[in-house]
Design a protein around this motif. Sequence first.
Motif, short mmCIF file in Angstrom:
data_model
loop_
_atom_site.label_atom_id
_atom_site.label_comp_id
_atom_site.label_asym_id
_atom_site.label_seq_id
_atom_site.Cartn_x
_atom_site.Cartn_y
_atom_site.Cartn_z
N THR A 74 3.98 -1.01 6.33
CA THR A 74 2.94 -1.34 5.35
C THR A 74 3.51 -1.09 3.98
OG1 THR A 74 1.09 -0.76 6.80
CG2 THR A 74 0.66 -0.76 4.44
N ARG A 75 3.55 -2.14 3.18
CA ARG A 75 4.04 -1.96 1.81
C ARG A 75 2.84 -1.65 0.93
NH1 ARG A 75 8.59 -2.28 -0.64
NH2 ARG A 75 9.68 -3.34 1.04
N LEU A 76 2.78 -0.43 0.46
CA LEU A 76 1.67 0.04 -0.36
C LEU A 76 2.08 0.09 -1.83
CD1 LEU A 76 -1.14 1.43 -0.72
CD2 LEU A 76 0.04 3.61 -0.40
N GLN A 96 0.90 -1.84 12.86
CA GLN A 96 0.35 -1.25 11.64
C GLN A 96 -0.67 -2.24 11.09
OE1 GLN A 96 4.63 0.56 10.54
NE2 GLN A 96 3.07 0.91 9.00
N SER A 97 -1.82 -1.71 10.72
CA SER A 97 -2.98 -2.57 10.47
C SER A 97 -2.78 -3.50 9.28
CB SER A 97 -4.22 -1.71 10.24
OG SER A 97 -3.98 -0.75 9.23
N SER A 98 -2.05 -3.07 8.26
CA SER A 98 -1.88 -3.92 7.09
C SER A 98 -0.40 -4.08 6.77
CB SER A 98 -2.57 -3.29 5.87
OG SER A 98 -3.94 -3.06 6.13
N ARG A 99 -0.01 -5.26 6.37
CA ARG A 99 1.37 -5.49 5.97
C ARG A 99 1.54 -5.16 4.47
NH1 ARG A 99 5.94 -8.27 8.13
NH2 ARG A 99 7.59 -7.09 7.13
N TYR A 100 0.53 -5.51 3.69
CA TYR A 100 0.56 -5.23 2.25
C TYR A 100 -0.79 -4.65 1.83
CZ TYR A 100 4.55 -8.41 2.30
OH TYR A 100 5.75 -9.01 2.57
#
Lengths: 113, 112
Positions: B107-109, B6-10
Amino acid sequence: AQSVSQHNHHVILSEAASLELGCNYSYGGTVNLFWYVQYPGQHLQLLLKYFSGDPLVKGIKGFEAEFIKSKFSFNLRKPSVQWSDTAEYFCAVRDTGFQKLVFGTGTRLLVSP
Amino acid sequence: DVKVTQSSRYLVKRTGEKVFLECVQDMDHENMFWYRQDPGLGLRLIYFSYDVKMKEKGDIPEGYSVSREKKERFSLILESASTNQTSMYLCASRQGTNYGYTFGSGTRLTVV
């Protein structure tokens, strides 16, 4: 619609204690059953799965689960827990007629040393 | 070893923004899934895809859309982000119906 119930939301055990986490599902047809674990800060990992055959399934790290069709249950067990088993555990069910996996709400296990 | 990335963690986004969450798998899996994970609610399926350009609604598709133009990539789109979409988003893929899922790290959004 299918649903999955995990009765215990939080469980606290001492090291070497035995573990049993409950999981019940609502669907009456043929199902595939899974237990996943999520260690702190890590991604979900498959612990074990049941598709058919022997209803007692052995997974990784000493975990096992028993499928009892008459009780719609798939409880997770471990005879002696370790501190490193501290994690969140998710039961999941897939109706073999559908693609999707339905998860329970999870059980947070804390093992104290 | 198999991988779902997944491209972003946060991510932190503002209310009303269009948000893209990307997921790539390197296993040539046909099936891909997007879940959101919330405390006390477990994982809930948003959308899934059987194959390229195929998609199916999950249990909570409202406010989301997806795109699968290539087999290895499955994108989740929040058309107009809202604060109730603050969550952990998990992507997963599967080789076939007799296999378990492989999950990404999530990804934590946060939508502010």
